[in-house]
Design an enzyme around this catalytic site. Sequence first.
Site, mmCIF file in Angstrom:
data_model
loop_
_atom_site.group_PDB
_atom_site.id
_atom_site.type_symbol
_atom_site.label_atom_id
_atom_site.label_comp_id
_atom_site.label_asym_id
_atom_site.label_seq_id
_atom_site.Cartn_x
_atom_site.Cartn_y
_atom_site.Cartn_z
ATOM 1 N N ARG A 102 -5.699 -16.702 8.386
ATOM 2 C CA ARG A 102 -5.577 -17.720 9.441
ATOM 3 C C ARG A 102 -6.986 -18.023 9.938
ATOM 4 N NH1 ARG A 102 -1.452 -18.290 14.476
ATOM 5 N NH2 ARG A 102 -0.174 -18.853 12.695
ATOM 6 N N HIS A 129 -0.279 -25.791 7.965
ATOM 7 C CA HIS A 129 0.446 -24.553 8.310
ATOM 8 C C HIS A 129 1.652 -24.443 7.377
ATOM 9 C CE1 HIS A 129 1.684 -21.133 10.425
ATOM 10 N NE2 HIS A 129 1.999 -21.628 11.603
ATOM 11 N N GLN A 132 4.836 -22.059 8.001
ATOM 12 C CA GLN A 132 5.716 -22.545 9.061
ATOM 13 C C GLN A 132 6.749 -23.521 8.490
ATOM 14 O OE1 GLN A 132 5.677 -21.915 12.590
ATOM 15 N NE2 GLN A 132 7.634 -22.948 12.337
ATOM 16 N N ASP A 223 5.123 -29.695 18.721
ATOM 17 C CA ASP A 223 4.171 -28.583 18.708
ATOM 18 C C ASP A 223 3.280 -28.781 19.943
ATOM 19 O OD1 ASP A 223 2.463 -26.490 17.989
ATOM 20 O OD2 ASP A 223 1.458 -27.614 16.396
ATOM 21 N N CYS A 263 7.554 -25.016 16.519
ATOM 22 C CA CYS A 263 7.003 -23.867 15.781
ATOM 23 C C CYS A 263 6.676 -22.696 16.705
ATOM 24 C CB CYS A 263 5.776 -24.295 14.993
ATOM 25 S SG CYS A 263 4.487 -25.036 15.994
ATOM 26 N N ARG A 291 10.797 -17.444 9.702
ATOM 27 C CA ARG A 291 9.425 -17.187 9.237
ATOM 28 C C ARG A 291 9.415 -15.931 8.350
ATOM 29 N NH1 ARG A 291 5.091 -19.164 11.965
ATOM 30 N NH2 ARG A 291 4.060 -18.484 10.058
#
Length: 306
Positions: A102, A129, A132, A223, A263, A291
């Site tokens: 990340r 991402h 996700q 988001d 998310c 996830r």
Amino acid sequence: MSSLKGRDLLSIADLTPEEMRTVLDLASDLKKGEKKFNSNKTLGLLFYKASTRTRVSFSVAMYQLGGNVIDLNPSRTQVGRGEPLEDTARVLDRYLDILAIRTFAQEDIETFADYSDIPIINALTDLEHPCQILADLQTIEESFGCLEGLTLTYLGDGNNVAHSLLLGGVLMGMNVRIASPEGYLPDENIVKQAQALAKKPEQVIVTQSAKEAAENAHVLYTDVWASMGQEEETAQRIPIFQPYQINQELVNLADDSAIILHCLPAYREKEITAEVMEGRQSRIWDEAENRMHAQKALMACLLGLG
Ligand code: CP
Ligand code: NVA
């Protein structure tokens, strides 16, 4: 599954629709307990940004696959003191079986992928991402029994999550609408890539109108308005993004069967109201759970388990 063995996942568009189908079906089987693996693989986590869900879900997923996890906190490894990524990548390649990163720049995970043979997974960059979106697609499919032909509307900042949703949704035959204010629209290259992947032009809609985008949608998604690294802009963005808030009025424009996704982490009364988050159409907690299942399936495929 074998075609994914040894591959990287840097963008959701690294997967073909068939490969995405393989991962989603395995995720569903793993969730139902219909499939189990017993490996002895080691996952490294190299996270330059905060994380709750991604860090924990990757860790638990690897433990449940029978493997181990090493947290390579940049502040306690030499990358944090400036060791070149090319060197770190070549060394970690000799110890680990798979590495999730990340970070900020997409180029940095590309460097890792170039300098190591183990699978490198994008656990979030400023651009994308993808992990996700695997969980999001699993959640949507659980609700509707399919993906193709559904309309997914993302409201808010044209950010990493928006980019991966656009690419991943279109790959799976969905209609994806992104509604963002001027100056915060998704990256033009990502939009062009999504248009090139689409079978029909109407599969990709980018607009500044939240209401038009929400009409008859099957999924409403949002988001944070300021992503990690943009914290200083949080206050100035609030009035700009207010018309894109997912509230009951906007939900009423969507299809009666519509589900609400986020998310997480979420800021209530900013990008989404508490009423909608906790309401009957919210699938946000299933999405967070998925996830773990989706990433377990992804790692099993990239490691060639089974
Ligand atoms: N959605 C998500 O990636 O959450 P974390 O930042 O907590 O990992
Ligand atoms: N767009 C957000 C997603 C957090 C999971 C960020 O990058 O901070």
